[in-house]
Design an enzyme around this catalytic site. Structure first.
Site, short mmCIF file in Angstrom:
data_model
loop_
_atom_site.label_atom_id
_atom_site.label_comp_id
_atom_site.label_asym_id
_atom_site.label_seq_id
_atom_site.Cartn_x
_atom_site.Cartn_y
_atom_site.Cartn_z
N HIS A 35 0.86 -1.19 0.00
CA HIS A 35 0.00 0.00 0.00
C HIS A 35 0.89 1.24 0.00
CE1 HIS A 35 -3.84 2.04 1.00
NE2 HIS A 35 -3.13 2.80 1.83
N MET A 39 0.70 11.59 0.05
CA MET A 39 0.08 12.73 0.77
C MET A 39 0.71 14.03 0.31
SD MET A 39 0.00 11.26 4.63
CE MET A 39 -0.45 9.56 5.00
N HIS A 68 -2.76 4.91 -2.75
CA HIS A 68 -3.84 5.65 -2.07
C HIS A 68 -3.46 7.13 -2.14
CE1 HIS A 68 -5.79 6.53 2.15
NE2 HIS A 68 -6.44 7.13 1.16
N ASP A 175 -8.47 0.80 5.95
CA ASP A 175 -7.16 1.42 6.14
C ASP A 175 -7.13 2.27 7.40
OD1 ASP A 175 -4.72 2.65 5.79
OD2 ASP A 175 -5.23 3.67 3.92
C1 DX5 Z 1 -3.31 6.87 6.91
C2 DX5 Z 1 -2.82 5.96 5.79
C3 DX5 Z 1 -2.66 4.55 6.20
C4 DX5 Z 1 -1.65 4.29 7.27
C5 DX5 Z 1 -2.15 3.17 8.10
O1 DX5 Z 1 -3.58 8.12 6.38
O2 DX5 Z 1 -3.70 6.01 4.69
O3 DX5 Z 1 -2.42 3.71 5.07
O4 DX5 Z 1 -0.39 3.98 6.78
O5 DX5 Z 1 -1.31 3.06 9.19
P1 DX5 Z 1 -1.66 2.19 10.46
O6 DX5 Z 1 -1.84 0.78 10.00
O7 DX5 Z 1 -0.44 2.39 11.32
O8 DX5 Z 1 -2.90 2.77 11.06
ZN ZN Z 2 -3.64 4.48 3.00
#
Ligand code: DX5
Ligand code: ZN
Length: 221
Positions: A35, A39, A68, A175
């Site tokens: 994944h 950002m 994502h 997620d």
């Molecule tokens: C959050 C991300 C996630 C994140 C999840 O904005 O989209 O993909 O990496 O991290 P964990 O599993 O640590 O909550």
């Molecule tokens: Zn994510």
């Protein structure tokens, strides 16, 4: 039949100075997805990496690149991310001016398309697009950072997507805050794919972690 949830480790929690090592670790831990959290510091209050990073890591692995995009108006960057080697691009309903046009654009590159909603956005906002989606991602934390706790109410969205799916092809992904403690509730709600960032990279035995998570039983397995 035994449950098998696809585990998609998020490199957000990896050490970027050894990304090759992280990808190889993911491959060897028994899953085929990674994944990639993009950002932009605008849609979410954090910045990670862009298409160049994805293009550079593409030759290092055959893992399925589950991108994502947490960026404002992602249609500006779809071509770049598709050409960088993403296998699926997921965009936020809240970030797109024209959701349908953005999904069509993703598909025009012959890759899979996904749509996602933040915890406060109703799941019914996805309704008009479900027929054409390969992936529906439910954000179980407010996007931006790894290591947050799963918001339990978001599992109702997963249940709804599961109930209305019928013969549609989309996979349901979740997620945020997915770990050995939360996976059993997550699995019961009906997910097909579970993203795990901090829980994966903190796990001492990643193969065992993937096995326990994909069975959907977590700590009870
Ligand atoms: C959050 C991300 C996630 C994140 C999840 O904005 O989209 O993909 O990496 O991290 P964990 O599993 O640590 O909550
Ligand atoms: Zn994510």
């Amino acid at each position: 039949m035994e449950r098998s949830i696809i585990i998609a480790p998020s490199v957000l929690s990896a050490d970027f100075s050894d990304i090759r090592g992280a990808l190889s670790q993911i491959e060897h831990s028994g899953t085929s997805w990674v994944h990639l959290d993009v950002m932009d510091g605008m849609f979410v209050p954090n910045i990670t990496f862009g298409a160049k990073f994805i293009k550079d890591i593409r030759p290092c692995t055959s893992l399925f690149f589950d991108a994502h995009l947490m960026v404002e108006e992602p249609s500006r960057f779809i071509e770049e991310f598709a050409k960088a080697g993403c296998d699926c691009i997921t965009v936020h309903t809240e970030a797109c001016k024209d959701i349908k046009a953005t999904l069509d654009l993703i598909r025009s590159f012959g890759i899979k398309c996904g749509l996602t909603v933040k915890p406060d956005t109703p799941v019914t906002d996805l309704k008009d697009y479900l027929d054409d989606l390969d992936l529906v991602l439910i954000m179980s934390v407010n996007p931006g950072f790894g290591g947050q706790g799963l918001i339990p109410e978001t599992l109702d969205k997963v249940r709804w997507l599961h109930d209305v799916r019928g013969s549609r092809r989309y996979l349901i992904s979740i997620d945020g805050g997915v770990n050995l403690k939360t996976i059993s509730a997550v699995a019961e709600s009906g997910v097909d794919v579970a993203v795990a960032g901090s829980a994966y990279f903190n796990a001492p035995d990643k193969t065992l972690f993937v096995r326990k998570m994909s069975s959907g039983q977590g700590e009870n397995s």
